[in-house]
Design a protein around this motif. Structure first.
Motif, PDB file in Angstrom:
ATOM      1  N   ARG A   1      40.003  40.103  55.332  1.00 17.76           N
ATOM      2  CA  ARG A   1      40.193  40.887  54.127  1.00 17.76           C
ATOM      3  C   ARG A   1      41.159  42.019  54.463  1.00 17.76           C
ATOM      4  NH1 ARG A   1      35.719  43.947  50.521  1.00 17.76           N
ATOM      5  NH2 ARG A   1      37.205  44.598  48.952  1.00 17.76           N
TER       6      ARG A   1
ATOM      7  N   TYR B   1      37.748  39.605  43.017  1.00 20.37           N
ATOM      8  CA  TYR B   1      37.653  38.354  43.760  1.00 20.37           C
ATOM      9  C   TYR B   1      36.275  37.716  43.622  1.00 20.37           C
ATOM     10  CZ  TYR B   1      41.717  40.256  46.286  1.00 20.37           C
ATOM     11  OH  TYR B   1      42.936  40.780  46.616  1.00 20.37           O
TER      12      TYR B   1
ATOM     13  N   MET C   1      33.950  53.903  42.174  1.00 25.77           N
ATOM     14  CA  MET C   1      35.031  52.961  42.461  1.00 25.77           C
ATOM     15  C   MET C   1      34.597  51.833  43.391  1.00 25.77           C
ATOM     16  SD  MET C   1      37.802  54.047  40.897  1.00 25.77           S
ATOM     17  CE  MET C   1      39.379  53.786  41.729  1.00 25.77           C
ATOM     18  N   MET C   2      33.454  51.965  44.043  1.00 25.11           N
ATOM     19  CA  MET C   2      33.029  50.906  44.964  1.00 25.11           C
ATOM     20  C   MET C   2      32.184  49.864  44.266  1.00 25.11           C
ATOM     21  SD  MET C   2      33.204  53.905  46.659  1.00 25.11           S
ATOM     22  CE  MET C   2      31.508  54.252  46.276  1.00 25.11           C
ATOM     23  N   GLU C   3      31.763  50.172  43.044  1.00 24.38           N
ATOM     24  CA  GLU C   3      30.845  49.257  42.374  1.00 24.38           C
ATOM     25  C   GLU C   3      31.582  48.235  41.541  1.00 24.38           C
ATOM     26  OE1 GLU C   3      27.457  50.564  40.231  1.00 24.38           O
ATOM     27  OE2 GLU C   3      26.876  51.936  41.810  1.00 24.38           O
ATOM     28  N   ILE C   4      31.064  47.026  41.585  1.00 26.74           N
ATOM     29  CA  ILE C   4      31.613  45.964  40.761  1.00 26.74           C
ATOM     30  C   ILE C   4      30.714  45.830  39.557  1.00 26.74           C
ATOM     31  CG2 ILE C   4      32.135  43.512  40.660  1.00 26.74           C
ATOM     32  CD1 ILE C   4      32.842  43.600  43.523  1.00 26.74           C
ATOM     33  N   GLN C   5      30.995  46.623  38.563  1.00 20.93           N
ATOM     34  CA  GLN C   5      30.187  46.558  37.354  1.00 20.93           C
ATOM     35  C   GLN C   5      31.062  47.012  36.210  1.00 20.93           C
ATOM     36  OE1 GLN C   5      26.189  48.138  37.270  1.00 20.93           O
ATOM     37  NE2 GLN C   5      26.345  48.503  39.446  1.00 20.93           N
TER      38      GLN C   5
ATOM     39  N   GLN D   1      30.273  34.843  40.367  1.00 23.12           N
ATOM     40  CA  GLN D   1      29.763  35.852  41.280  1.00 23.12           C
ATOM     41  C   GLN D   1      30.947  36.672  41.808  1.00 23.12           C
ATOM     42  OE1 GLN D   1      27.082  34.488  44.409  1.00 23.12           O
ATOM     43  NE2 GLN D   1      27.292  36.500  45.374  1.00 23.12           N
ATOM     44  N   ILE D   2      31.116  37.827  41.202  1.00 23.99           N
ATOM     45  CA  ILE D   2      32.224  38.710  41.585  1.00 23.99           C
ATOM     46  C   ILE D   2      31.806  39.407  42.873  1.00 23.99           C
ATOM     47  CG2 ILE D   2      33.731  40.563  40.793  1.00 23.99           C
ATOM     48  CD1 ILE D   2      32.702  39.947  37.937  1.00 23.99           C
ATOM     49  N   SER D   3      32.580  39.240  43.930  1.00 26.23           N
ATOM     50  CA  SER D   3      32.103  39.695  45.237  1.00 26.23           C
ATOM     51  C   SER D   3      32.803  40.922  45.779  1.00 26.23           C
ATOM     52  CB  SER D   3      32.226  38.574  46.258  1.00 26.23           C
ATOM     53  OG  SER D   3      31.135  37.702  46.124  1.00 26.23           O
ATOM     54  N   PHE D   4      34.086  41.026  45.568  1.00 27.63           N
ATOM     55  CA  PHE D   4      34.746  42.251  46.018  1.00 27.63           C
ATOM     56  C   PHE D   4      35.983  42.533  45.183  1.00 27.63           C
ATOM     57  CE2 PHE D   4      35.708  38.801  49.020  1.00 27.63           C
ATOM     58  CZ  PHE D   4      37.080  38.828  49.146  1.00 27.63           C
ATOM     59  N   LEU D   5      36.473  43.752  45.303  1.00 28.90           N
ATOM     60  CA  LEU D   5      37.652  44.125  44.538  1.00 28.90           C
ATOM     61  C   LEU D   5      38.447  45.170  45.284  1.00 28.90           C
ATOM     62  CD1 LEU D   5      36.696  46.440  41.544  1.00 28.90           C
ATOM     63  CD2 LEU D   5      35.446  46.237  43.654  1.00 28.90           C
ATOM     64  N   ASP D   6      39.734  45.215  44.966  1.00 28.50           N
ATOM     65  CA  ASP D   6      40.646  46.208  45.528  1.00 28.50           C
ATOM     66  C   ASP D   6      41.196  47.050  44.387  1.00 28.50           C
ATOM     67  OD1 ASP D   6      40.370  45.016  48.036  1.00 28.50           O
ATOM     68  OD2 ASP D   6      42.109  43.722  47.762  1.00 28.50           O
ATOM     69  N   HIS D   7      41.177  48.376  44.593  1.00 28.93           N
ATOM     70  CA  HIS D   7      41.779  49.289  43.616  1.00 28.93           C
ATOM     71  C   HIS D   7      42.987  49.975  44.234  1.00 28.93           C
ATOM     72  CE1 HIS D   7      38.324  49.270  40.899  1.00 28.93           C
ATOM     73  NE2 HIS D   7      37.517  49.668  41.847  1.00 28.93           N
TER      74      HIS D   7
ATOM     75  N   PHE E   1      44.054  53.774  48.045  1.00 25.93           N
ATOM     76  CA  PHE E   1      43.517  52.417  48.113  1.00 25.93           C
ATOM     77  C   PHE E   1      42.000  52.499  48.275  1.00 25.93           C
ATOM     78  CE2 PHE E   1      42.427  48.732  50.966  1.00 25.93           C
ATOM     79  CZ  PHE E   1      42.506  47.764  49.971  1.00 25.93           C
ATOM     80  N   ILE E   2      41.286  51.746  47.457  1.00 24.92           N
ATOM     81  CA  ILE E   2      39.819  51.767  47.466  1.00 24.92           C
ATOM     82  C   ILE E   2      39.313  50.328  47.372  1.00 24.92           C
ATOM     83  CG2 ILE E   2      37.746  52.575  46.246  1.00 24.92           C
ATOM     84  CD1 ILE E   2      40.327  54.505  44.978  1.00 24.92           C
ATOM     85  N   GLN E   3      38.341  50.000  48.212  1.00 25.63           N
ATOM     86  CA  GLN E   3      37.726  48.673  48.149  1.00 25.63           C
ATOM     87  C   GLN E   3      36.336  48.773  47.540  1.00 25.63           C
ATOM     88  OE1 GLN E   3      37.646  47.354  52.230  1.00 25.63           O
ATOM     89  NE2 GLN E   3      39.407  46.033  51.913  1.00 25.63           N
ATOM     90  N   GLY E   4      35.979  47.769  46.774  1.00 26.97           N
ATOM     91  CA  GLY E   4      34.619  47.682  46.268  1.00 26.97           C
ATOM     92  C   GLY E   4      33.936  46.429  46.758  1.00 26.97           C
ATOM     93  N   ASN E   5      32.612  46.509  46.894  1.00 26.72           N
ATOM     94  CA  ASN E   5      31.821  45.349  47.301  1.00 26.72           C
ATOM     95  C   ASN E   5      30.658  45.184  46.340  1.00 26.72           C
ATOM     96  OD1 ASN E   5      32.772  44.190  49.876  1.00 26.72           O
ATOM     97  ND2 ASN E   5      32.554  46.296  50.565  1.00 26.72           N
ATOM     98  N   SER E   6      30.381  43.956  46.021  1.00 28.78           N
ATOM     99  CA  SER E   6      29.261  43.689  45.127  1.00 28.78           C
ATOM    100  C   SER E   6      27.936  43.859  45.847  1.00 28.78           C
ATOM    101  CB  SER E   6      29.355  42.260  44.643  1.00 28.78           C
ATOM    102  OG  SER E   6      28.183  41.897  43.984  1.00 28.78           O
ATOM    103  N   TYR E   7      26.955  44.442  45.178  1.00 28.40           N
ATOM    104  CA  TYR E   7      25.619  44.198  45.657  1.00 28.40           C
ATOM    105  C   TYR E   7      24.828  43.566  44.508  1.00 28.40           C
ATOM    106  CZ  TYR E   7      24.635  49.053  44.084  1.00 28.40           C
ATOM    107  OH  TYR E   7      24.537  50.218  43.385  1.00 28.40           O
ATOM    108  N   TYR E   8      25.529  42.636  43.892  1.00 27.12           N
ATOM    109  CA  TYR E   8      25.035  41.869  42.764  1.00 27.12           C
ATOM    110  C   TYR E   8      23.651  41.282  43.038  1.00 27.12           C
ATOM    111  CZ  TYR E   8      24.940  38.204  39.226  1.00 27.12           C
ATOM    112  OH  TYR E   8      24.586  37.402  38.186  1.00 27.12           O
TER     113      TYR E   8
ATOM    114  N   THR F   1      29.456  37.326  34.289  1.00 26.14           N
ATOM    115  CA  THR F   1      28.347  37.157  35.230  1.00 26.14           C
ATOM    116  C   THR F   1      27.190  36.367  34.611  1.00 26.14           C
ATOM    117  OG1 THR F   1      27.552  39.363  34.672  1.00 26.14           O
ATOM    118  CG2 THR F   1      28.896  39.186  36.633  1.00 26.14           C
TER     119      THR F   1
END
Lengths: 239, 239
Positions: free
Chosen positions: A67, B206, B77-81, B169-175, A228-235, B163
């Motif tokens: 990644r 992603y 910004m870290m949350e995928i929601q 299943q959205i797992s990660f993202l870049d901002h 630059f900021i990364q996000g991670n799911s804790y779905y 979802t």
């Protein structure tokens, strides 16, 4: 360093040496086990560690992939490192405007969780990238933790001093970002016009034991900075 | 859901139910083991999972502590929601300006890693918080993954549709965040003046298999938005 940390570092070196990018495939779990001659559990723990830091992702039945983490010219907001390390392709310099001991405001006391009569180091710097003004930084350091600071250290890298000399282990940080219009003084520092955009980032830095020791407020030049900021799911934990 | 994920979720519920805040102490490892009647290893894995998401921190010899994650009124910004979940104290609404199939620009093709002749859904929305304009959003969805979209879904929550209905299943993202001055059109949308600050966030979402499926570009109203970002050290891996 624990064994799994060593393996995680070796995998990071592998990514760096082979210049692997987002989506590139790493050796399989079995290949890593035989390459490093450690147990499967150690490699799994190393991979989980790298995944939690957004450096790899694992796809069941398919493999382990890189990644992208460093984005050239971007300030990586998840990393706890000085600009010198984050923007290492660039020439970075600092000019100290003020360094003194002060009794801070109630807001700063609250951020640092300190008593009303406790002095802190107050440091104000201008920072330059390739000789161009880049940001204005004001920092407040808890004197019980950052026991000594001087102008020479502040001109160079405070981050390196804290980690290499004071041996502080900075473990996590919180950023609060908002945008407003520059006042006259900050516009003058940034060589911009009053009313131009200013990016304000307040940050609180914590030691491994959860104690905050540095509160800083930076105003960035909007044309010289991007983030630059990364996000991670804790779905899985939410549903 | 795996057993450790279930335990992680239970610990999150505990934090929520008792309204625990940054620095509050959780039960010890042994207490959690006996409370949930699972193995020590399961609890350790659950705690590592929570720590990697910035929800707790563990201090050797001292205990397990809560790390503040939600900051009311901040965009995390870290949350995928969707915003609906992140800003759930507020009344959020959307107005669809445009929804159509297009062959996107080369830039968008590159972000979504798709071929030149592949159509995508293009969606442009205005979003409101408590009835006030909050941001302009343009999104491009890979049609091979988001196979169907309509105006009604876009007026409500695209995130929930992806979802809950499409089971993505959205797992990660870049901002990528930068700030500039608004042009006339965007200023008009945001009810601001041309030249006022505009916060632009480009995001790539992603799936768990590393495939990007949504590229979006949002321009935020600078007075109506503020951002929260957490950082974690991987110091041990760097030195």
């Amino acid at each position: 360093m624990l064994k799994y940390e060593y393996i995680a570092k070796e995998i990071m070196n592998l990514i760096e040496d082979k210049d692997l990018r987002q989506g590139d495939k790493l050796p399989s779990l079995d290949e890593l086990v035989s390459q490093f001659e450690v147990s499967k559990n150690t490699v799994i723990k190393a991979l989980d560690e790298l995944q939690s830091h957004g450096l790899i992702y694992q796809v069941r039945g398919s493999g382990i992939f890189v990644r992208g983490r460093r984005q050239k010219g971007y300030i990586n907001m998840m990393e706890i490192q000085g600009f010198n390390s984050m923007l290492r392709e660039f020439d970075l310099t600092s000019k100290v405007l003020e360094l003194k001991e002060v009794i801070p405001s109630e807001t700063v006391q609250a951020h640092l969780q300190i008593d009303a009569d406790q002095p802190v180091y107050y440091l104000k710097r201008l920072r330059y990238i390739e000789g161009r003004i880049f940001c204005i930084e004001e920092s407040y350091f808890d004197k019980n933790i950052v026991m000594y600071l001087n102008e020479q250290i502040a001109e160079e890298s405070v981050f390196n001093y804290l980690t290499n000399n004071l041996k502080l282990q900075i473990s996590f940080l919180d950023h609060y970002l908002r945008v407003g219009k520059l006042n006259q003084q900050n516009a003058a520092y940034l060589e911009l016009q009053e009313g131009d955009p200013g990016i304000q980032v307040e940050s609180i830095f914590y030691l491994a034991n959860g104690v905050p020791f540095d509160y800083s407020k930076i105003i960035y030049h909007y044309e010289e900075s991007q983030f630059f900021i990364q996000g991670n799911s804790y779905y899985n934990l939410m549903n």
